[in-house]
Design an enzyme around this catalytic site. Structure first.
Site, PDB file in Angstrom:
ATOM      1  N   LYS A 264       0.837  -1.201   0.000  1.00 51.74           N
ATOM      2  CA  LYS A 264       0.000   0.000   0.000  1.00 51.74           C
ATOM      3  C   LYS A 264       0.869   1.247   0.000  1.00 51.74           C
ATOM      4  O   LYS A 264       1.980   1.217   0.519  1.00 51.74           O
ATOM      5  CB  LYS A 264      -0.858   0.034   1.283  1.00 51.74           C
ATOM      6  CG  LYS A 264      -2.018  -0.922   1.287  1.00 51.74           C
ATOM      7  CD  LYS A 264      -2.849  -0.746   2.545  1.00 51.74           C
ATOM      8  CE  LYS A 264      -3.965  -1.770   2.605  1.00 51.74           C
ATOM      9  NZ  LYS A 264      -4.989  -1.598   1.564  1.00 51.74           N
ATOM     10  N   ASP A 275      -7.621  -3.328  10.444  1.00 56.18           N
ATOM     11  CA  ASP A 275      -8.146  -4.284   9.466  1.00 56.18           C
ATOM     12  C   ASP A 275      -8.613  -5.599  10.121  1.00 56.18           C
ATOM     13  O   ASP A 275      -8.971  -6.546   9.434  1.00 56.18           O
ATOM     14  CB  ASP A 275      -7.077  -4.558   8.390  1.00 56.18           C
ATOM     15  CG  ASP A 275      -7.692  -4.896   7.035  1.00 56.18           C
ATOM     16  OD1 ASP A 275      -8.877  -4.578   6.827  1.00 56.18           O
ATOM     17  OD2 ASP A 275      -6.985  -5.498   6.200  1.00 56.18           O
ATOM     18  N   ARG A 338     -10.527 -11.487   1.603  1.00 52.36           N
ATOM     19  CA  ARG A 338     -11.382 -12.537   1.033  1.00 52.36           C
ATOM     20  C   ARG A 338     -10.667 -13.884   1.019  1.00 52.36           C
ATOM     21  O   ARG A 338     -11.303 -14.933   1.123  1.00 52.36           O
ATOM     22  CB  ARG A 338     -11.851 -12.118  -0.368  1.00 52.36           C
ATOM     23  CG  ARG A 338     -10.747 -11.960  -1.364  1.00 52.36           C
ATOM     24  CD  ARG A 338     -11.151 -11.127  -2.584  1.00 52.36           C
ATOM     25  NE  ARG A 338     -11.128  -9.682  -2.310  1.00 52.36           N
ATOM     26  CZ  ARG A 338     -11.401  -8.739  -3.217  1.00 52.36           C
ATOM     27  NH1 ARG A 338     -11.711  -9.081  -4.458  1.00 52.36           N
ATOM     28  NH2 ARG A 338     -11.358  -7.467  -2.887  1.00 52.36           N
TER      29      ARG A 338
END
Ligand code: BES
Ligand code: ZN
Ligand code: ZN
Length: 487
Positions: A264, A275, A338
């Site tokens: 990032k 997170d 995910r």
């Protein structure tokens, strides 16, 4: 903080500080009406006025707080007013105060007690664990609040519920605000064990050896590069029974998201300690569910890992075999949530649940879509989505639905694996393709995914019961839904 409940008017009893919430366009109690000019205090929402009533009423100080227009007063108004009361009392260095509503709104006394207690607890929250020098006002905390009301028994039952919920929100907020050097996957595992001991939950925590052995390929791919090793956590409340619905709550526990090799940019990394916000929701919810003794069988599941670059890091182009057996083509290591959740969601199927509800700070696209004011929900079962949306209205934690149509499932088909972890390269429908990915791992069980990327962490508070930082979002929502859960 103790919250007590008493019948009667807040102006009747002696106290250092009595706080009275008053609507616009309503008359003040006679005893104090004479002390002010009506124009001094209109009752506008959150407006305050401090009075020293002398001998006219027993309390030494009376603080008026505006509630706005009477027809606009709802549960959220009361949560906010309660938080304003806490903050004002703290400013006045009162460690105890009495609180009353000039006119009680038209919902049940239980609900009034509940939402006031939620507001008091959430409004009192601060994260000061790491400050070695506290300012005077930071050292100061409220010990005692007494709610004056018309129905002591019911209001007090509600207040007890609200206090459990509020404290569980604070528990979740502490986890989110904790820095990643402390809140590691192993730390979350220890928290689960401690919570299990406190509340009588059956807790399972798996570390890397077991994860490899049992095939948790998603969690290991993401978490394998970090010295802070990954964990899988399951916390079980109650037992399966014919007359009890089984609910699985699943949370994303990325304790720090650097992005991995798809690293990032510097300015969007520091809040990535948050997170694991989805896992904090699950922890907070499990605590509240157990304390409220809800007549349900609930399993809290957390996939915990730290997403780091390094020589052991998973790479763009890798293909990962998940617990389900399905293979995932990795196109961006920053779409890691995910990948770890695929294992947690698949595991949830073991319990044959009536519903799987998953919380995650999953996509930046969710922040673009709804900002800080609502979480997004995507569901394979409309009645489950409807329950959550209704609970969102009641609990003040708004959620907004996005579709999971087959067209979106097409966007995550891979040519060389079963599925890919990235939809459109330009980010089209970024939140929905992430939701569609998750839905591929829940079989036919009713499933809802709640994306809390925009609501789990706030750079500034929008409501008086919020502080900058971790919000513990989703705890109120899920408890509202589960308290009303009928098959
Ligand atoms: N944890 C982030 C999502 C996020 C971003 C949460 C900002 C809170 C604030 C997630 O793992 C992520 O990086 N998602 C990527 C996905 C993309 C690579 C498909 C994103 O949203 O940019
Ligand atoms: Zn990421
Ligand atoms: Zn992430």
């Amino acid at each position: 903080m103790d919250i007590l409940v008493k019948s009667g008017s807040v102006l009747e009893d002696e106290s250092e500080l009595a706080i009275l919430a008053v609507c616009e366009e309503t008359s003040l109690p006679e005893a104090i009406a004479g002390l002010i000019d009506a124009n001094d205090f209109g009752g506008k929402l959150k407006k305050t006025l401090l009075l020293y009533p002398g001998n006219t009423v027993p309390p030494r100080r009376v603080l008026l707080i505006g509630m706005g227009k009477p027809d606009k007063v709802n549960a959220e108004t009361l949560r906010e007013i309660a938080a304003v009361a806490i903050k004002e009392a703290r400013g006045l260095q009162a460690d105890a105060f009495n609180f009353g509503l000039n006119e009680e709104p038209g919902f049940t006394p239980e609900k009034i007690g509940q939402v006031l207690a939620e507001g008091f607890e959430m409004g009192a929250y601060r994260y000061l664990h790491y400050k070695t020098e506290l300012k005077d006002e930071e050292k100061f905390s409220i010990e005692n609040v007494t709610i004056y009301c018309s129905n002591e028994e019911q209001t007090s039952q509600g207040a007890a519920v609200g206090q459990i919920i509020g404290r569980s929100v604070s528990f979740a907020r502490d986890l989110v605000n904790g820095p990643s050097c402390k809140v590691t996957p192993a730390f979350l595992g220890e928290e689960a064990e401690a919570l299990g001991k406190r509340q009588g939950l059956k807790v399972t925590v798996l570390g890397p050896d077991e994860l490899i052995k049992q095939g948790f390929g998603g969690i290991m791919a993401v978490g394998g590069a970090s010295a802070n090793e990954p964990r899988f956590i399951a916390m079980e409340y109650g037992k399966p029974a014919d007359n009890k619905p089984t609910i699985c709550l699943v949370g994303k526990g990325i304790t720090f998201d650097s992005g991995g090799l798809n690293i990032k940019p510097a300015n969007s990394m520091e809040m990535m300690k948050s997170d694991m916000g989805g896992s904090a929701t699950v922890f907070g919810a499990m605590q509240a569910i157990a304390e409220l003794k809800l007549p349900l069988h609930v399993v809290g599941i957390v996939s915990a890992a730290e997403n780091m670059p390094g020589s052991r890091a998973y790479r763009p182009g890798d293909i990962v075999k998940t617990l389900s057996g399905k293979t995932v083509e990795i196109l961006n290591t920053d779409a890691e949530g995910r990948v770890i959740l695929s294992d947690g969601l698949y595991y949830a199927q073991h319990y044959k649940p009536d519903a799987i509800i998953e919380f995650s700070t999953l996509t930046g696209a969710m922040i673009v879509a709804l900002g800080p004011h609502a979480s997004g929900v995507m569901a394979t079962d409309q009645s489950l989505a409807d329950r959550l949306i209704a609970a969102g209205q009641e609990s003040g934690e708004k959620i907004w639905q996005l579709p999971l149509w087959d067209e979106y499932k097409e966007m995550i088909k891979s040519e060389i694996a079963d599925i890919k972890n990235l939809g459109d390269k330009a980010g089209a429908a970024g939140s929905i393709t992430a939701g569609a990915f998750l839905a591929a791992f829940v079989g036919d069980y009713p499933f809802a995914h709640v994306d809390i990327a925009g609501t789990g962490w706030l750079d500034k508070s929008n409501k008086s019961y919020q502080e900058k930082g971790g919000q513990g979002v989703g705890v109120r929502l899920i408890i509202e839904m589960l308290r009303n859960y009928e098959q």
